[in-house]
Write a protein that holds these residues in place. Sequence first.
Motif, PDB file in Angstrom:
ATOM      1  N   LEU A  92       0.870  -1.183   0.000  1.00  0.00           N
ATOM      2  CA  LEU A  92       0.000   0.000   0.000  1.00  0.00           C
ATOM      3  C   LEU A  92       0.899   1.222   0.000  1.00  0.00           C
ATOM      4  CD1 LEU A  92      -2.628  -1.060   2.656  1.00  0.00           C
ATOM      5  CD2 LEU A  92      -2.805  -1.195   0.182  1.00  0.00           C
ATOM      6  N   PHE A  93       0.554   2.221  -0.818  1.00  0.00           N
ATOM      7  CA  PHE A  93       1.413   3.394  -0.933  1.00  0.00           C
ATOM      8  C   PHE A  93       1.335   4.208   0.350  1.00  0.00           C
ATOM      9  CE2 PHE A  93      -0.160   2.778  -5.450  1.00  0.00           C
ATOM     10  CZ  PHE A  93       0.846   1.867  -5.727  1.00  0.00           C
ATOM     11  N   PRO A  94       2.449   4.337   1.068  1.00  0.00           N
ATOM     12  CA  PRO A  94       2.389   4.922   2.413  1.00  0.00           C
ATOM     13  C   PRO A  94       2.088   6.414   2.430  1.00  0.00           C
ATOM     14  CG  PRO A  94       4.654   4.486   1.786  1.00  0.00           C
ATOM     15  CD  PRO A  94       3.803   3.919   0.700  1.00  0.00           C
ATOM     16  N   HIS A  95       2.346   7.098   1.293  1.00  0.00           N
ATOM     17  CA  HIS A  95       2.132   8.543   1.293  1.00  0.00           C
ATOM     18  C   HIS A  95       0.730   8.913   0.833  1.00  0.00           C
ATOM     19  CE1 HIS A  95       3.298   7.303  -2.675  1.00  0.00           C
ATOM     20  NE2 HIS A  95       2.944   8.459  -3.174  1.00  0.00           N
ATOM     21  N   MET A  96      -0.126   7.896   0.659  1.00  0.00           N
ATOM     22  CA  MET A  96      -1.494   8.178   0.228  1.00  0.00           C
ATOM     23  C   MET A  96      -2.459   7.619   1.263  1.00  0.00           C
ATOM     24  SD  MET A  96      -1.486   7.087  -3.751  1.00  0.00           S
ATOM     25  CE  MET A  96      -0.473   7.872  -4.973  1.00  0.00           C
TER      26      MET A  96
END
Lengths: 366, 453
Positions: A92-96
Amino acid sequence: MSGATDAFVRFENVQKSYDGETLVVKDLNVDIPEGEFLTMLGPSGSGKTTSLMMLAGFEPATHGEIYLDGESINNVPPNKRGIGMVFQNYALFPHMTVAENLAFPLKVRKTGAAEIEEKVQRALDMVELGSFGGRRPAQLSGGQQQRVAVARALVFDPRLILMDEPLGALDKQLREQMQYEIKHIHENLGVTVVYVTHDQAEALTMSDRIAVFEDGIIQQLSTPDALYERPENSFVAQFIGENNKLSGTVREVKGKTCTVELDGGGTVKALAVNVEGVGSRTTLSLRPERVEIAPAKGAVQNQLTGEIRELIYLGDHIRTRMAVSGNEDFIVKVPNSAGNVPLAEGAKVKVGWEAGDCRALDPLAV
Amino acid sequence: MTDTSAASLPGGSPMAESLSPTVDAPLTTVDGTPLREALHKAERQKRWRAFLLVVPLLLFVLITFVTPIAKLLQQSIYNDDFSSNMPNLSQWFVENPDSFGVPQDEAAFEALVLDLQTARENRTQGQIGTRVNYDLSGSRSLFTKSARRAARIEAPYREAILDLDKRWGEDDLWGVMRRASSAYSSSFYLKSLDLAQTPDGEIYQVDKKQQIYVDLFWRTVWMSALITGLCLLLAFPIAHMLATLPLRYSNLLMIMVLLPFWTSLLVRTTSWIALLQSQGVLNDLFVSLGLIGTEGVLTGMLDSLGMADREGRIPLMYNQAGTIIAMTHILLPFMVLPLYSVMKTIPPTYMRAARSLGATQFTAFNKIYFPQTVPGIGAGALLVFILAMGYYITPALVGGAKGTLISNIIAEAMLNWYNWSLAAALGALLLAGVLVLYWLYDRIVGIDNMKLG
């Protein structure tokens, strides 16, 4: 060669080598019909993940063709394949936020804002995380992250979902719960799923069919029950479920049964599944729950004497480790029911089983 | 205690009701001391031990960092070279706050002569002259000359002094002396910003030809920014390679990145001189390739751009190009390391996930990989930029006149002009500039978002 079959996914003579010296995948041929849940099961290094990565498009096949819906996808980049994928550590994209993660595949497809919102919400509701859209992945538990990863792989309505050991990082209880959830999602949506795991219990629970990988080859491709009940070779028998093995030499083959003289003494009858003929070596495979303790005389075809080494009380049954015909790890599951003979360590008892429950397979190196 | 708790169990509600107001009261230990106090006491020893461990560093930082900076700030506004050595004239300036320009008052000149005589005895005339010279060049000789003759001056002093040197009759001089008569003054900051004051205290911008500091500050800022940008451009791919290559190769590459760190700064800078000078390796190479030189293919084009010297070679040194090239190389590791440490923590599965979700290679990089490297970019950029702002040796050696930075002029002020107060004011402005940038960075990117390693 053409992929014009009804198979939705088709591997045709696929081979893969990383170093040009050894083959990680040796001649893979699989047809996966649409809507099937197929699991690639095997120990690490058996080629199952490599096969999945070739299907996803992250690794090129060294030889052979892969077809998706009748079209060869060998030269299609991963982003054009339209395959949803769930990764081992979720990725999972951590910055989103969760919602942005889910919206990502829709955005790159230039979907309209209203439609994105609707689809994201629907996907979140499906995994019962309707109110978590605004959170960051780091603020979710492992199980919740897992569900978001599944939702993200599904949100753009792919017809094929790949899962690479998605439950490996979860604890046992959560893993079992997620197994059912993924299975239900598969049943409800009717998508095709290719699932990779090294956990045989997981494979047996979830799959329509299981491909057992070992040494870059599919050892057996069957439904879960066939795999357990009718393993075709010693590796599968050994890998799936608990298995008692007895080594011996084939003395006689008569129709579907054969007579085997055991190395540790005694002669038994078994199903001739994978034997080369009279005089060849074989390993017998026998499930622990099919062995009877102290059978009545003549009730079963095979009878041997064993010595009890260890008793482990497990509530519903007693796990009994015995020495039978030279095998010190011969396991028998004795049901904990009234009227059973009391067992004692060191005691000598008769054990017996039907010839149909005992499969003569290829010899294992002992 | 045991009694009450035993009784309250079977008693139930009446007991519970009577106890409930005490819930808000501070908790106590079994013997009745407040819990907070007991905790404080119990952990006192631990805190002291921790503090003692920190004491040496604390002292070190205090002595070597905080004190010098405080001293620097003080020195930038405080200079008593004039006021303490010219007490009588300073006193006269205090008593006559409204007199601007050359005073008509005989008392002022009497005080001046008295002070010059004392200065002659104490041999401080040079110091005084230097101080005035900071603001009005050529004044030093006036003071040494006048002090030498001060003993022979007799009343009326005004006439005698003006006879001695007609410079004493200039308004500017008296304006400067008035301001120098107070130990605290803003004149060094004004000078640092290319400003000056008229005799009656009005601030104005100095002549275009004499402006140096503001231009130099701007040059320092834009060159530092350019160097930071170049470092980022060069470091990003290297850091990415370092983070993704197999360990065997990445170790070798890492050594090559760190190699400059193990070489003396001076050696690196001088090797750039060997490479860049007009008879140096690079120019020779271009000449031998037939690109430049008297018969080079590109000479005409370069010449029309003003980029070639008389021999058709490219001047790469003793100008801004030299400073930029050498400093980019020297500061590169400071950009690579933070970037690498951040990139190392980004698993490759993110890119794969983005690709499987339909993103092209570019979108996956742009939307997934790049945003996650921002903390490293921030850290590296801040590090390189701040280092570049204060860099000294490299611009001093390869910069020439056009490629020097503010730090070089600070050194000049200290070493050649003996004007420590000006150096301090310039340094304080540089410090303030860096702090402002740091604050801006915190507002825009967020300092919590920074990863140094």
